[in-house]
Scaffold this motif. Structure first.
Motif, PDB file in Angstrom:
ATOM      1  N   LEU A 485       0.899  -1.287  -0.046  1.00  0.00           N
ATOM      2  CA  LEU A 485      -0.066   0.200  -0.012  1.00  0.00           C
ATOM      3  C   LEU A 485       0.795   1.210   0.072  1.00  0.00           C
ATOM      4  CD1 LEU A 485      -2.647  -1.172   2.495  1.00  0.00           C
ATOM      5  CD2 LEU A 485      -3.174  -0.712  -0.038  1.00  0.00           C
ATOM      6  N   CYS A 486       1.872   1.428   0.463  1.00  0.00           N
ATOM      7  CA  CYS A 486       2.817   2.305   0.463  1.00  0.00           C
ATOM      8  C   CYS A 486       3.371   2.573  -0.850  1.00  0.00           C
ATOM      9  CB  CYS A 486       4.156   2.138   1.384  1.00  0.00           C
ATOM     10  SG  CYS A 486       3.898   2.300   3.235  1.00  0.00           S
ATOM     11  N   LYS A 487       3.558   1.514  -1.561  1.00  0.00           N
ATOM     12  CA  LYS A 487       4.036   1.773  -2.672  1.00  0.00           C
ATOM     13  C   LYS A 487       2.953   2.379  -3.835  1.00  0.00           C
ATOM     14  CE  LYS A 487       6.540  -1.411  -5.180  1.00  0.00           C
ATOM     15  NZ  LYS A 487       6.884  -3.124  -5.620  1.00  0.00           N
ATOM     16  N   PHE A 488       1.776   1.944  -3.550  1.00  0.00           N
ATOM     17  CA  PHE A 488       0.627   2.455  -4.071  1.00  0.00           C
ATOM     18  C   PHE A 488       0.458   4.136  -3.956  1.00  0.00           C
ATOM     19  CE2 PHE A 488      -0.701  -1.773  -5.174  1.00  0.00           C
ATOM     20  CZ  PHE A 488      -1.237  -1.721  -6.363  1.00  0.00           C
ATOM     21  N   SER A 489       0.709   4.254  -2.623  1.00  0.00           N
ATOM     22  CA  SER A 489       0.466   5.501  -2.005  1.00  0.00           C
ATOM     23  C   SER A 489       1.415   6.468  -2.687  1.00  0.00           C
ATOM     24  CB  SER A 489       0.450   5.549  -0.825  1.00  0.00           C
ATOM     25  OG  SER A 489       0.672   6.961  -0.100  1.00  0.00           O
ATOM     26  N   ALA A 490       2.747   5.860  -2.951  1.00  0.00           N
ATOM     27  CA  ALA A 490       4.005   6.932  -3.546  1.00  0.00           C
ATOM     28  C   ALA A 490       3.766   6.720  -4.898  1.00  0.00           C
ATOM     29  CB  ALA A 490       5.240   6.178  -2.817  1.00  0.00           C
ATOM     30  N   GLY A 491       3.066   5.882  -5.532  1.00  0.00           N
ATOM     31  CA  GLY A 491       3.008   5.953  -7.037  1.00  0.00           C
ATOM     32  C   GLY A 491       4.054   5.036  -7.544  1.00  0.00           C
ATOM     33  N   GLU A 492       4.473   4.039  -6.702  1.00  0.00           N
ATOM     34  CA  GLU A 492       5.649   3.049  -7.213  1.00  0.00           C
ATOM     35  C   GLU A 492       5.060   1.952  -7.604  1.00  0.00           C
ATOM     36  OE1 GLU A 492       8.743   4.053  -7.384  1.00  0.00           O
ATOM     37  OE2 GLU A 492       8.339   6.200  -7.052  1.00  0.00           O
ATOM     38  N   ALA A 493       3.635   1.560  -7.573  1.00  0.00           N
ATOM     39  CA  ALA A 493       3.509   0.187  -7.834  1.00  0.00           C
ATOM     40  C   ALA A 493       3.093  -0.241  -9.285  1.00  0.00           C
ATOM     41  CB  ALA A 493       1.951   0.101  -7.042  1.00  0.00           C
ATOM     42  N   THR A 494       3.209  -1.421  -9.247  1.00  0.00           N
ATOM     43  CA  THR A 494       2.993  -2.006 -10.642  1.00  0.00           C
ATOM     44  C   THR A 494       1.547  -2.877 -10.632  1.00  0.00           C
ATOM     45  OG1 THR A 494       4.333  -4.017 -10.236  1.00  0.00           O
ATOM     46  CG2 THR A 494       5.488  -2.156 -10.938  1.00  0.00           C
ATOM     47  N   GLU A 495       1.600  -3.407 -12.076  1.00  0.00           N
ATOM     48  CA  GLU A 495       0.324  -4.264 -12.188  1.00  0.00           C
ATOM     49  C   GLU A 495       0.541  -5.563 -11.314  1.00  0.00           C
ATOM     50  OE1 GLU A 495      -2.170  -4.627 -14.966  1.00  0.00           O
ATOM     51  OE2 GLU A 495      -1.844  -2.944 -15.939  1.00  0.00           O
ATOM     52  N   PHE A 496       1.846  -5.890 -11.146  1.00  0.00           N
ATOM     53  CA  PHE A 496       1.841  -7.164 -10.365  1.00  0.00           C
ATOM     54  C   PHE A 496       1.715  -6.651  -8.805  1.00  0.00           C
ATOM     55  CE2 PHE A 496       5.127  -9.767  -8.010  1.00  0.00           C
ATOM     56  CZ  PHE A 496       4.494 -10.944  -8.305  1.00  0.00           C
ATOM     57  N   ASP A 497       2.006  -5.516  -8.680  1.00  0.00           N
ATOM     58  CA  ASP A 497       1.685  -5.286  -7.081  1.00  0.00           C
ATOM     59  C   ASP A 497       0.390  -5.517  -6.671  1.00  0.00           C
ATOM     60  OD1 ASP A 497       4.386  -4.850  -6.280  1.00  0.00           O
ATOM     61  OD2 ASP A 497       4.145  -2.864  -7.060  1.00  0.00           O
ATOM     62  N   LEU A 498      -0.701  -5.077  -7.801  1.00  0.00           N
ATOM     63  CA  LEU A 498      -2.046  -5.242  -7.536  1.00  0.00           C
ATOM     64  C   LEU A 498      -2.494  -6.466  -7.371  1.00  0.00           C
ATOM     65  CD1 LEU A 498      -4.610  -3.596  -7.454  1.00  0.00           C
ATOM     66  CD2 LEU A 498      -4.867  -3.853  -9.767  1.00  0.00           C
TER      67      LEU A 498
END
Lengths: 564, 166
Positions: A485-498
């Protein structure tokens, strides 16, 4: 105390009140006390004395009146000469000690102080149905006589004198009351299970470890009407055959602890607790146990471990506490609000109770309405009222002209409900169907200034910190989900993270040991369901991802290698 | 560790130990009184140190590992002395939604203190509370036991500055 003595106290209190013209009630619960309400009460008392009105005006400290945002609240009740006449009350908001002279002058002249007056015809007051909170904010929680004057402990006498334990359970079953701690397990059924177990020692626990952030219903009940909870506990103990009770209350609630201690002492002195209660062949004692700041202790098996003086780690069920609870003995454990519903059920009958509410969720429910809503405070509504009514009518809508985005119920175990479901009735089943839960009653309104990913992250951080660490899915899973969720919040997430996040939600929910882990993914699941766009907007496109990778090598994509 | 049932002597002549002993006596020196006892230690001394852990362990006949385990498990118990002032910032949902995360960050940055920590000069301890149950007043900070509500950003920062001067 015998029934006659009880009625005598009641009569005495009524007569004392009959001498008065006005009752000036000042809220002294945590909310208003923080805004200096005790100084307000002292100033009012002083003014009453100076105006020589002590004979006809009584100033008293009472419990929570509900509208905590506008505190300190002062209620002026004109004492009715005719019994049964509708109450004549006035409510003043945001009162300071400096307002005391005007208020007391208003009493003498009969003219209310207009600038402080709060309109009582506001939906906040008219749309509520106060059953459990009926006496909260009207009686002095530090006096047992006040409770008795309003019919207190009569349910106990009725149960002990006229009913067998089985009949008490029958009445509770008929009422359709379900556990108010959030699970919604039928109370009558639970009582019946404990009652059936043969044992020379049974325990009863009142769960007042209100750990959900944003919820303060139990605190308010304990602070405003402690005897109601005690009476409910004694009736419960009589029904299931328990002889020892514990109230497990958070150490963060010093005022609730103080009032509960005081109430237990008063009840002991009056003979409602101890040996041969009210002359019946039934003994019951209550002790207070303090929590020490661990959310997981709201889970029943963890709570019992904590009462035993150990770390609050849950254990697998079965065996359920009804069979093997505290020190291995059969134990009945219910929430504060559940017990607070019991005296009314016994006094007025289960059928009368069941007339309020929906088919499967009976009675009323108390909610702590907070967040971005105009009227923050404590409300009691019949089950089945819609979220829209609660938020827009009782709550007075969203402040600062912002838009409603979601309402969060059930704390870290619950979910976020978006605008399209605002017309959903509030009951156990409907909220579960939306991926949230009733929970203990926290209702937090979120406006469009908050990011739902951050809300999910906030709750996941909470669950991660509060995980007791006993089982791996919860201990490791919540930490991993938080990192994602931190990655999402920071805009660093990928499709794989989802995909990973969704897999983890499933895994943590299905494999954790106790309720904390099993429900920890709910805030994520519900925001993924209703606010997926926000997650998708934070996912990096493949070229951005490769861009990051390339930059890590000192080169951006498409960039010609520069020669120094 | 003594396991022959004799109670250990009080660790020092400090009168506060008697309060701790009284708390254990109330529970008949039974192990189930451990959490109550730790509350008594914390109330008397402000924190739970090694001497206290050892004394409680011997008095209640609970293994030191379990006493330490319980002390560290519950957030309420502090194992280091607290500063002269304590600032509690509520991080409950209502307070979070109304911006207390910014207040928390501000105090950490401005005064160089981490959550649960104390400044090197022992002036200020910072505590992040789960929820103090005063959500009607959100966002809430508690400055040396006084609840301060409904102040956001600049307003709460100014209040904290003023309070630290006293």
């Amino acid at each position: 105390m015998t029934n006659e003595e009880l009625l005598a106290v009641m009569e005495q209190e009524r007569q004392a009140k009959g001498q008065l013209k006005y009752c000036v009630q000042v809220c002294s619960s945590t909310g208003c006390a923080s805004s200096n309400s005790e100084a307000v009460a002292a100033a009012l008392q002083q003014q009453v004395k100076e105006a020589n009105l002590q004979e006809t005006v009584q100033v008293k400290l009472v419990g929570c009146m509900g509208l905590c945002a506008l505190g300190p609240l002062v209620e002026i009740e004109r004492v009715q000469i005719q019994p049964g006449a509708p109450p004549d009350v006035l409510l003043y908001q945001s009162v300071t000690p400096a307002d005391a002279p005007d208020i007391v002058a208003g009493l003498a002249s009969g003219q209310p102080v207009r600038r402080l007056r709060l309109e009582m015809d506001d939906p906040f007051f008219t749309r509520q149905t106060k059953v459990v909170l009926a006496q909260a904010g009207r009686i002095d929680p530090e006096r047992i006589e006040d409770y008795i004057a309003e019919g207190g402990y009569q349910a106990l006498f009725k149960a002990l004198a006229e009913m067998t334990p089985a009949e008490v359970i029958e009445e509770v079953s008929k009422s359709g009351l379900r556990g108010r701690g959030g699970g919604g397990y039928p109370t009558g059924l639970k009582w019946n299970t404990v009652a059936k177990v043969q044992s020379d020692q049974k325990y009863l626990i009142c769960n007042a470890d209100e750990g959900d952030p944003g919820a303060f219903m139990d605190r308010s009940i304990l602070e405003s009407d402690p005897h109601l909870v005690i009476e409910g506990m004694i009736i419960g103990a009589y029904a299931v055959g328990a002889n020892k009770g514990y109230v497990y209350v958070r150490a963060e609630y010093p005022l609730a602890v103080k009032r509960m201690r005081q109430a237990i002492r008063q009840a002991e002195r009056a003979g409602f607790l101890g040996q041969n209660i009210c002359g019946a062949d039934f003994s019951f004692n209550v002790e207070i146990r303090l929590g020490a700041g661990a959310f997981v202790c709201g889970e029943e098996t963890a709570l019992m471990a904590s009462i035993e003086g150990r770390r609050g780690a849950p254990r697998p069920r079965p065996p359920y506490p009804a069979a093997s609870g505290l020190w291995g003995k059969p134990t009945l454990i219910n929430n504060v609000e559940t017990f607070a519903n019991v005296p009314g059920i016994i006094l007025n009958g289960g059928d009368a109770y069941a007339r309020v509410g929906t088919e499967k969720s009976k009675g009323t429910k108390i909610f702590a309405l907070t967040g971005k809503v105009n009227h923050t405070g404590l409300i009691e509504v019949p089950m089945g009222v819609t979220l829209r009514e609660v938020i827009y009518e009782i709550g007075g809508g969203i402040p600062d002209g912002r838009r409603f985005k979601a309402v969060q119920t059930g704390g870290p175990s619950g979910g976020c409900i978006p605008e399209q479901f605002l017309d959903t009735p509030v009951d156990y089943e409907s909220l579960s169907a939306l991926g949230s839960i009733m929970g203990s009653g926290g209702m937090i309104v979120i406006d469009d200034s908050s990011s739902m990913i951050d809300v999910a992250k906030y709750f996941m951080e909470f669950s991660k910190e509060e995980s007791c660490g006993k089982c791996v899915p919860c201990r490791v899973g919540t930490a991993q989900m938080y990192d994602l969720l931190c990655k999402f919040s920071a805009g660093e997430a990928t499709e794989f993270d989802l995909r990973l996040l969704e897999d983890l939600c499933d895994l943590v929910r299905n494999t954790s040991l106790c309720g904390l882990g099993q429900t920890a993914p709910n805030p994520v699941i519900s925001t993924l369901k209703y606010f997926r766009d926000e997650y998708l907007a934070k996912i990096k496109k493949p070229e951005e991802v490769f861009g990051v990778a390339a930059r890590a090598n000192g080169r951006a994509p498409g960039q010609v290698e520069q020669t120094a | 560790m003594i396991l022959d049932g004799r109670k250990p002597p009080l660790p020092s002549a400090d009168k506060r130990w008697r309060l701790v002993d009284a708390a254990m006596r109330r529970n008949g020196y039974r192990p189930q009184g451990l959490i109550e006892t730790l509350h008594a230690v914390q109330e008397a001394f402000g924190y739970v140190d090694d001497a206290a852990l050892r004394f409680v362990s011997q008095s209640l006949q609970v293994p030191p590992s379990q006493v330490l385990g319980v002390t560290t498990f519950y957030h309420q118990f502090k194992m280091k002395p607290q500063g002269r002032h304590t600032c509690v910032i509520c991080t409950g949902t209502a307070c979070y939604i109304k911006g207390n995360d910014r207040a928390l960050e501000h105090v950490q940055k401005t005064y160089g203190v981490s959550v649960g920590g104390t400044t090197p000069d022992k002036e200020l301890s910072l505590v992040a509370a789960r929820c103090v149950g005063a959500c009607g007043l959100a966002p809430v900070v508690i400055l040396d036991g006084v609840v301060v509500g409904k102040l956001v950003d600049e307003a709460v920062q100014a209040r904290i500055r003023e309070w630290l001067k006293t």
